[in-house]
Design an enzyme around this catalytic site. Structure first.
Site, PDB file in Angstrom:
ATOM      1  N   LYS A  54       0.833  -1.199   0.000  1.00  0.00           N
ATOM      2  CA  LYS A  54       0.000   0.000   0.000  1.00  0.00           C
ATOM      3  C   LYS A  54       0.872   1.256   0.000  1.00  0.00           C
ATOM      4  CE  LYS A  54      -3.779  -0.602   2.395  1.00  0.00           C
ATOM      5  NZ  LYS A  54      -4.365  -0.867   3.720  1.00  0.00           N
ATOM      6  N   ARG A 124      -3.172   3.200   8.601  1.00  0.00           N
ATOM      7  CA  ARG A 124      -3.503   2.007   7.805  1.00  0.00           C
ATOM      8  C   ARG A 124      -2.339   1.044   7.758  1.00  0.00           C
ATOM      9  NH1 ARG A 124      -4.762   4.542   2.030  1.00  0.00           N
ATOM     10  NH2 ARG A 124      -6.089   2.680   1.833  1.00  0.00           N
ATOM     11  N   GLY A 133      -8.252  -8.225   5.035  1.00  0.00           N
ATOM     12  CA  GLY A 133      -9.034  -8.354   6.257  1.00  0.00           C
ATOM     13  C   GLY A 133      -8.234  -8.820   7.463  1.00  0.00           C
ATOM     14  N   MET A 135      -5.386  -7.304   8.730  1.00  0.00           N
ATOM     15  CA  MET A 135      -4.692  -6.267   9.475  1.00  0.00           C
ATOM     16  C   MET A 135      -5.672  -5.125   9.725  1.00  0.00           C
ATOM     17  SD  MET A 135      -1.431  -7.515   9.337  1.00  0.00           S
ATOM     18  CE  MET A 135      -0.381  -6.103   9.333  1.00  0.00           C
ATOM     19  N   ARG A 393      -3.430  -1.267  -6.411  1.00  0.00           N
ATOM     20  CA  ARG A 393      -2.614  -2.494  -6.377  1.00  0.00           C
ATOM     21  C   ARG A 393      -3.015  -3.340  -7.575  1.00  0.00           C
ATOM     22  NH1 ARG A 393      -5.905  -4.870  -1.198  1.00  0.00           N
ATOM     23  NH2 ARG A 393      -7.893  -4.517  -2.178  1.00  0.00           N
ATOM     24  N   HIS A 511      -9.846 -44.752  -7.116  1.00  0.00           N
ATOM     25  CA  HIS A 511     -10.266 -45.063  -8.482  1.00  0.00           C
ATOM     26  C   HIS A 511     -11.136 -43.950  -9.047  1.00  0.00           C
ATOM     27  CE1 HIS A 511     -12.992 -46.943 -11.475  1.00  0.00           C
ATOM     28  NE2 HIS A 511     -11.856 -47.451 -11.904  1.00  0.00           N
ATOM     29  N   ARG A 619      -3.522 -47.170 -23.123  1.00  0.00           N
ATOM     30  CA  ARG A 619      -3.569 -48.419 -22.351  1.00  0.00           C
ATOM     31  C   ARG A 619      -4.468 -49.382 -23.105  1.00  0.00           C
ATOM     32  NH1 ARG A 619      -5.271 -44.345 -19.459  1.00  0.00           N
ATOM     33  NH2 ARG A 619      -3.979 -43.462 -17.803  1.00  0.00           N
ATOM     34  N   ARG A 675       0.874 -49.097 -25.188  1.00  0.00           N
ATOM     35  CA  ARG A 675       1.481 -49.968 -24.191  1.00  0.00           C
ATOM     36  C   ARG A 675       0.903 -51.372 -24.296  1.00  0.00           C
ATOM     37  NH1 ARG A 675       0.735 -48.536 -17.937  1.00  0.00           N
ATOM     38  NH2 ARG A 675      -1.374 -49.234 -18.369  1.00  0.00           N
ATOM     39  N   GLU A 805       9.762 -47.660 -15.079  1.00  0.00           N
ATOM     40  CA  GLU A 805       8.898 -47.540 -13.904  1.00  0.00           C
ATOM     41  C   GLU A 805       9.337 -48.458 -12.773  1.00  0.00           C
ATOM     42  OE1 GLU A 805       4.903 -48.697 -15.024  1.00  0.00           O
ATOM     43  OE2 GLU A 805       5.657 -50.088 -16.534  1.00  0.00           O
ATOM     44  N   SER A 824       9.599 -44.042 -21.704  1.00  0.00           N
ATOM     45  CA  SER A 824       8.533 -43.229 -21.146  1.00  0.00           C
ATOM     46  C   SER A 824       8.512 -43.496 -19.656  1.00  0.00           C
ATOM     47  CB  SER A 824       7.197 -43.614 -21.784  1.00  0.00           C
ATOM     48  OG  SER A 824       6.162 -42.888 -21.180  1.00  0.00           O
ATOM     49  N   GLY A 826       7.142 -44.018 -16.342  1.00  0.00           N
ATOM     50  CA  GLY A 826       5.854 -44.278 -15.700  1.00  0.00           C
ATOM     51  C   GLY A 826       6.003 -43.887 -14.248  1.00  0.00           C
ATOM     52  N   THR A 827       5.803 -42.596 -13.981  1.00  0.00           N
ATOM     53  CA  THR A 827       6.175 -42.092 -12.662  1.00  0.00           C
ATOM     54  C   THR A 827       5.225 -42.537 -11.555  1.00  0.00           C
ATOM     55  OG1 THR A 827       5.104 -40.032 -13.277  1.00  0.00           O
ATOM     56  CG2 THR A 827       7.493 -40.109 -13.495  1.00  0.00           C
ATOM     57  N   ASN A 828       4.050 -43.057 -11.916  1.00  0.00           N
ATOM     58  CA  ASN A 828       3.176 -43.575 -10.846  1.00  0.00           C
ATOM     59  C   ASN A 828       3.812 -44.811 -10.211  1.00  0.00           C
ATOM     60  OD1 ASN A 828       1.469 -41.640 -11.804  1.00  0.00           O
ATOM     61  ND2 ASN A 828      -0.010 -43.053 -12.693  1.00  0.00           N
ATOM     62  N   ASP A 829       4.106 -45.813 -11.046  1.00  0.00           N
ATOM     63  CA  ASP A 829       4.730 -47.017 -10.516  1.00  0.00           C
ATOM     64  C   ASP A 829       6.123 -46.731  -9.992  1.00  0.00           C
ATOM     65  OD1 ASP A 829       3.004 -49.152 -10.454  1.00  0.00           O
ATOM     66  OD2 ASP A 829       3.183 -49.563 -12.594  1.00  0.00           O
ATOM     67  N   CYS A 891       4.778 -40.358 -18.739  1.00  0.00           N
ATOM     68  CA  CYS A 891       3.351 -40.604 -18.951  1.00  0.00           C
ATOM     69  C   CYS A 891       2.588 -40.828 -17.645  1.00  0.00           C
ATOM     70  CB  CYS A 891       3.136 -41.769 -19.904  1.00  0.00           C
ATOM     71  SG  CYS A 891       3.665 -43.345 -19.226  1.00  0.00           S
ATOM     72  N   TYR A 911       9.242 -34.765 -23.832  1.00  0.00           N
ATOM     73  CA  TYR A 911       7.800 -34.513 -23.777  1.00  0.00           C
ATOM     74  C   TYR A 911       7.194 -34.945 -22.448  1.00  0.00           C
ATOM     75  CZ  TYR A 911       6.927 -39.529 -24.555  1.00  0.00           C
ATOM     76  OH  TYR A 911       6.879 -40.883 -24.422  1.00  0.00           O
TER      77      TYR A 911
HETATM   78  P1  ADP Z   1      -7.687  -2.438   3.609  1.00  0.00           P
HETATM   79  O1  ADP Z   1      -6.274  -2.802   3.350  1.00  0.00           O
HETATM   80  O2  ADP Z   1      -8.394  -3.393   4.500  1.00  0.00           O
HETATM   81  O3  ADP Z   1      -8.424  -2.094   2.358  1.00  0.00           O
HETATM   82  P2  ADP Z   1      -7.395   0.378   4.034  1.00  0.00           P
HETATM   83  O4  ADP Z   1      -6.162   0.850   4.696  1.00  0.00           O
HETATM   84  O5  ADP Z   1      -7.435   0.494   2.565  1.00  0.00           O
HETATM   85  O6  ADP Z   1      -7.618  -1.120   4.496  1.00  0.00           O
HETATM   86  O7  ADP Z   1      -8.573   1.166   4.710  1.00  0.00           O
HETATM   87  C1  ADP Z   1      -9.867   0.702   4.952  1.00  0.00           C
HETATM   88  C2  ADP Z   1     -10.881   1.718   4.454  1.00  0.00           C
HETATM   89  O8  ADP Z   1     -10.606   3.030   4.956  1.00  0.00           O
HETATM   90  C3  ADP Z   1     -10.871   1.837   2.962  1.00  0.00           C
HETATM   91  O9  ADP Z   1     -12.181   1.876   2.499  1.00  0.00           O
HETATM   92  C4  ADP Z   1     -10.166   3.144   2.695  1.00  0.00           C
HETATM   93  O10 ADP Z   1     -10.613   3.739   1.519  1.00  0.00           O
HETATM   94  C5  ADP Z   1     -10.548   3.970   3.907  1.00  0.00           C
HETATM   95  N1  ADP Z   1      -9.513   4.951   4.182  1.00  0.00           N
HETATM   96  C6  ADP Z   1      -8.243   4.699   4.525  1.00  0.00           C
HETATM   97  N2  ADP Z   1      -7.515   5.816   4.621  1.00  0.00           N
HETATM   98  C7  ADP Z   1      -8.349   6.829   4.341  1.00  0.00           C
HETATM   99  C8  ADP Z   1      -8.188   8.246   4.259  1.00  0.00           C
HETATM  100  N3  ADP Z   1      -7.016   8.822   4.477  1.00  0.00           N
HETATM  101  N4  ADP Z   1      -9.264   8.981   3.949  1.00  0.00           N
HETATM  102  C9  ADP Z   1     -10.443   8.378   3.702  1.00  0.00           C
HETATM  103  N5  ADP Z   1     -10.666   7.060   3.751  1.00  0.00           N
HETATM  104  C10 ADP Z   1      -9.621   6.289   4.062  1.00  0.00           C
HETATM  105 MG    MG Z   2      -7.992  -0.850   1.038  1.00  0.00          MG
HETATM  106 MG    MG Z   3       2.842 -49.014 -14.602  1.00  0.00          MG
END
Ligand code: ADP
Ligand code: MG
Ligand code: MG
Length: 933
Positions: A54, A124, A133, A135, A393, A511, A619, A675, A805, A824, A826-829, A891, A911
């Site tokens: 970020k 952030r 989700g 951090m 990103r 199977h 086969r 075979r 094999e 060839s 036969g890596t299973n066996d 194979c 191959y």
């Molecule tokens: P995540 O990595 O979980 O997306 P973010 O750091 O992007 O977390 O932030 C979570 C939310 O807060 C996002 O919707 C982001 O747009 C909002 N947010 C973060 N920094 C600011 C800021 N400086 N002004 C307004 N909204 C922000």
């Molecule tokens: Mg974000």
């Molecule tokens: Mg075999």
């Protein structure tokens, strides 16, 4: 105070001295803080390791002249120093942060903690790799008793300020005062967030409000007071009323969250090292909730689910960032193009509502794609008619979108062809090759049970518990799911007829799993809680009793079984022009040839469409299972004299010839490796206690029960895997080899006469000693000469080779190569015999072995490079040493596994061969491997 704790902790850990020296090398202070704002940033996108994804991208966008709210990033070293200091922010980092805040203040013309014109900040987290989700983020830092009046005056909106304050108290108490402080509640409802939610709900209920937006400024002001009381009551500390205390608290909590429970378990799953640490971004708050001229949204530079090159996204007027993701309000579409029928098509798009803002955003989109050469995911906020970018990103995408974007971007000149190849992971292609469940409908479907994801894709059908009935229903064109305790070779026709296969027993190499994967069929195995009653024709699961004929749905990619019909979208890769172009580039790039394992002309045809150039394994044993054939096969097995056996084989000959004719023709002009008979003969006879079958066969073949039973007893083996099979059959009963060779070569001769180019390759299985192959070769050559004479053609192209094999074959490959034009593997066996465990019995310990790291991965799925792989390497070296132009391939199942393919590429094989539906995956994996050279 902070200093003392720092040094104590450092000495405790023993490496404190180094850190102190490092911090002040030649008296130069460590750089912890990187500023960004007003078109200039100290960081850049290449600095993800130091600044996190970020932070690095906020810096990069700033340098590109894109409007980013000014701020600064505390690097990941700060996180390390933080933990080394026993959980406090190093003094230098504090000092540098204060300087950076001053710079931000200068740019914004506001002051942090100021009573007249206060600056608010967000804190952030941002690690090297995105950890969705996992951090924490704290918004609106700096709001307190002293700054609230100034904020109200500045914004002219009291309600807005108290709403922001309410959010700050919620986030701060949860993230900083509870989680980072390590406070845990046994009863989740006692935690601070749900407690505060409850207060909010009560206000809404008492006033008859429906939406959060119904609350007045006065309501919110009152609520904030209640919040603060609750925080102190639950967490035992006051919510800090000092902006700086809030800022240090927020920064510390984000650093602390790196060692939080959620982050630790996420890191374990994703293999992210603990040492990395997270960076922290502190940034000027911008508000999308200032009124009707304000908004917030998320967007992708292209559609992440289809790859369509239109700008794609969602936004909300008068809202803060998290509201879009939280799904409380239905978001509006970004533009007219991405309006969703029945949902956002009723709401104005940003394009219509704020055309100026939209135009600016489109320019930024173009700028970012040109700059990053890839699809980006963006967060933006509009504050009173001014656009700000908050994040960018690389956008996540599904397989279908990945393929389309890669090709589109290559054609647009944004990336070159090689880069296009690297944009699609081999496993992502699965989505194009198999029918998939509609993701939206799937989230709403009722889960019956979960098992192992043995064959990818989605399938819906009526439950059928018997393979014969399945086959009959399939003939009538009904969609069905074959549900069995487990499957055996006798179920194959029913399995083929079914849309999907579900079993109660068995693992990923059972199977059912092997057969399904080979066909690219959806399959879930090992659903232990299925209570299947064949007699009553019922299946009990999840407290329900389902009958034969009831509909169920399988997700074979995830191993989930649903009740009823969940819509599936059919796969049609061949008509996907982007897929085809990608495959052409892959074929051009790959050095390894890709062949397929196919026993029928139909499978050969499918594989060819997918890009296979030849068959690496046909086969022949499956060819003996048809009704008339199995009869003669059994007669052959029961024969008491060579003469009688030959008689039976003579009847089988035309069948085999027709089969080979079909498959050679289907793959012309490419090579087809056939075979010779491999399985032990008892597999063609019934079980010794299957009295009914035995009687049937006895009557049919005019022999006594006793004769059959004694032959079964005679053929019984304690360890069939190591028994009378493979070339041992051909060596002891050369007439079998001779019949098969005759069938192959007569078919080839006929095709040659018809002007069809064919290249059969006769493969002798399970050779462990060069003399075995020498013996078989002599027989093959004799038959070939005879066939040529009889038919009267001078030249008939064919090759003789063997499977490697048996470990002994690998280490004596130089001797074996004297008699073989190709190997060839036969890596299973080879895996079974090298590791010393059978694939069918390893289920009781192998998963635990993999968990414990004794084997890194299931060696039947991904080749054991150190052991089995070393034997392959030795055999290549010795084989090529003895015969420089020997043709070498694989194979076994590993021929379709991307990781193994990389390994085979490095070893220099010619191959790999895999089942038809793995061909595209093998092709792209082989191309990726070639790109790494
Ligand atoms: P995540 O990595 O979980 O997306 P973010 O750091 O992007 O977390 O932030 C979570 C939310 O807060 C996002 O919707 C982001 O747009 C909002 N947010 C973060 N920094 C600011 C800021 N400086 N002004 C307004 N909204 C922000
Ligand atoms: Mg974000
Ligand atoms: Mg075999």
């Amino acid at each position: 105070m902070e200093k003392e704790i720092t040094q104590e902790a450092e000495f405790d850990q023993g490496f404190g001295i180094c850190i102190i020296q490092y911090n002040f090398i030649n008296g130069v202070e460590m750089k912890y803080v990187y500023f960004f704002g007003d078109g200039k940033a100290e960081g850049k996108s290449e600095m993800k390791n130091e600044l996190g994804g970020k932070g690095a991208n906020l810096a990069e966008m700033t340098n590109l002249g894109i409007p980013v709210p000014p701020g600064f990033t505390l690097n990941t070293d700060t996180n390390t120093a933080f933990f080394d200091a026993g959980g406090s922010i190093p003094d230098e980092a504090v000092e540098q942060s204060k300087e950076a805040v001053s710079k931000v203040e200068a740019i914004m013309g506001r002051k942090f903690g100021d009573t007249e014109n206060p600056l608010l900040l967000s804190v952030r987290s941002g690690a090297r790799m995105s950890m969705p989700g996992m951090m924490e983020t704290v918004l609106n830092v700096g709001l307190c008793g002293a700054t609230i009046p100034g904020m109200i005056k500045q914004s002219g909106n009291e309600r807005f300020v108290y709403d922001a304050y309410r959010r700050l108290i919620t986030m701060y108490s949860d993230v900083v005062m509870e989680k980072a402080a390590g406070i845990e509640f046994e009863d989740e409802e006692m935690a601070i967030r749900p407690q505060l939610e409850k207060l909010l709900k009560k206000v809404k209920k008492d006033n008859g409000y429906k939406m959060d937006t119904d609350l007045s400024a006065e309501d919110l002001k009152q609520l904030c007071e209640e919040y603060k009381v609750k925080v102190e009551e639950i967490l035992g500390n006051k919510f800090p009323d000092d902006p700086w205390e809030q800022l240090w608290g927020g920064i510390g909590a984000v650093f602390q969250s790196w060692r939080g429970k959620r982050a630790i378990s996420y890191r374990r799953i994703e293999n992210i090292p603990e040492e990395w640490g997270t960076a922290v971004n502190v940034q000027t708050m911008v508000f999308g909730n200032m009124g009707e001229e304000s908004a917030t949204g998320v967007a992708f530079t292209r559609d992440p689910s289809t790859g369509d090159p239109h700008f794609f996204g969602e936004w909300l007027v008068n809202a803060q960032g998290e509201d879009v993701v939280a799904g409380i309000r239905t978001p509006n579409a970004l533009n007219v193009y991405c309006k969703q029928p029945g949902k956002s098509d009723q709401l104005p798009s940003l394009e219509e509502a704020m055309p100026d803002m939209y135009k600016q955003l489109v320019d930024i989109r173009d700028n970012l794609e040109t700059h990053y050469h890839d699809m980006q995911d963006l967060e933006f906020t509009i504050e009173n008619g001014r656009l700000w970018m908050l994040q960018t990103r690389t956008g996540k995408r599904n397989g279908i979108a990945a393929v389309r974007m890669a090709i589109d971007m290559a054609e647009e000149g944004l990336i070159d062809e090689k880069t296009a190849l690297t944009r699609v992971r081999a496993d992502q292609l699965e989505e194009l090759l198999h029918p998939m469940l509609d993701p939206g409908a799937e989230t709403k479907a009722v889960v019956l049970t979960k098992g192992l994801p043995a064959g990818p894709g989605g399938a819906i059908g009526k439950i059928v518990l018997n393979s014969e009935r399945a086959w009959e229903m399939g003939e009538k064109g009904e969609k069905l799911i074959l549900v069995r305790l487990e499957t055996s070779p006798e179920d194959v026709a029913g399995m083929r007829a079914a849309e999907g296969i579900l079993t109660a027993y068995g693992g990923m190499t059972s199977h059912a799993a092997l057969v399904a994967r080979g066909w690219g069929k959806c399959c879930v195995v090992g659903c232990g809680d299925l209570d299947i009653n064949y007699k009553d024709r019922t299946v009990k699961v999840a407290g329900k009793t389902l009958k034969e004929g009831d509909w169920i749905t399988l997700n074979g990619t995830k191993g989930i079984v649903y009740e009823g019909e969940v819509p599936v979208a059919n796969a049609d890769p061949i008509s996907n022009e982007w897929y085809k172009k990608l495959m052409l580039i892959a074929a051009k790039t790959s050095r390894l040839e890709i062949r397929t394992n196919a026993d029928t002309p139909e499978d050969a045809a499918i594989a060819r469409k997918f890009g296979a150039r030849g068959i690496g394994l046909t086969r022949t044993e499956h060819m003996f299972f048809g009704e008339e054939r199995i009869r003669n096969m059994r007669w052959m097995i029961l024969s008491e004299s060579v003469a009688e056996r030959k008689e039976a084989l003579d009847i089988l000959l035309p069948y085999q010839r027709d089969d080979f004719y079909g498959i050679l023709k289907a793959m012309s002009p490419f090579s087809v490796t056939i075979r010779l008979l491999d399985p032990p003969l008892h597999e063609f006879l019934p079980q010794k206690d299957d009295q009914k079958k035995i009687e049937e066969i006895a009557e049919d073949l005019h022999v006594s029960d006793y004769e059959i039973k004694s032959r079964i007893a005679q053929l019984h083996e304690f360890n069939p895997m190591l028994g009378h099979r493979g070339c041992r059959l051909g060596v002891t009963m050369p007439e079998i080899t001779r019949m098969q060779v005759r069938a192959i070569l007569e078919a080839a001769a006929k095709l040659t006469q018809e002007g069809v180019e064919v290249h059969p390759e006769i493969m002798v299985p399970l050779v462990g000693n060069a003399k075995e192959l020498e013996h078989q070769r002599k027989n093959i050559v004799e038959v070939a000469e005879k066939v040529k004479d009889e038919i009267g053609i001078a030249e008939l192209d064919y090759k003789i080779g063997t499977m490697i094999e048996v470990p002994r074959a690998a280490v004596t490959a130089d001797e074996i190569a004297q008699h073989a034009e190709f190997f060839s593997f036969g890596t299973n066996d080879l895996t079974q015999m090298t590791c010393g465990f059978s694939r069918d019995d390893a289920g009781s310990f192998l998963p635990q072995y993999v968990d414990m790291g004794i084997y890194e991965d299931d060696p039947f799925k991904s080749i054991d490079q150190k052991g089995v792989g070393e034997l392959v390497r030795i055999a290549i070296e010795k084989g090529r040493g003895a015969r420089s132009n020997i043709h070498l391939g694989v194979c076994g199942e590993h021929g379709g596994d991307p990781e193994s393919i990389h390994f085979f590429h490095k070893l220099g094989l010619d191959y790999v061969s895999c089942s038809p539906f793995r061909v595209p995956i093998a092709l792209i994996a082989a191309a990726h491997a070639a790109l790494e050279d």
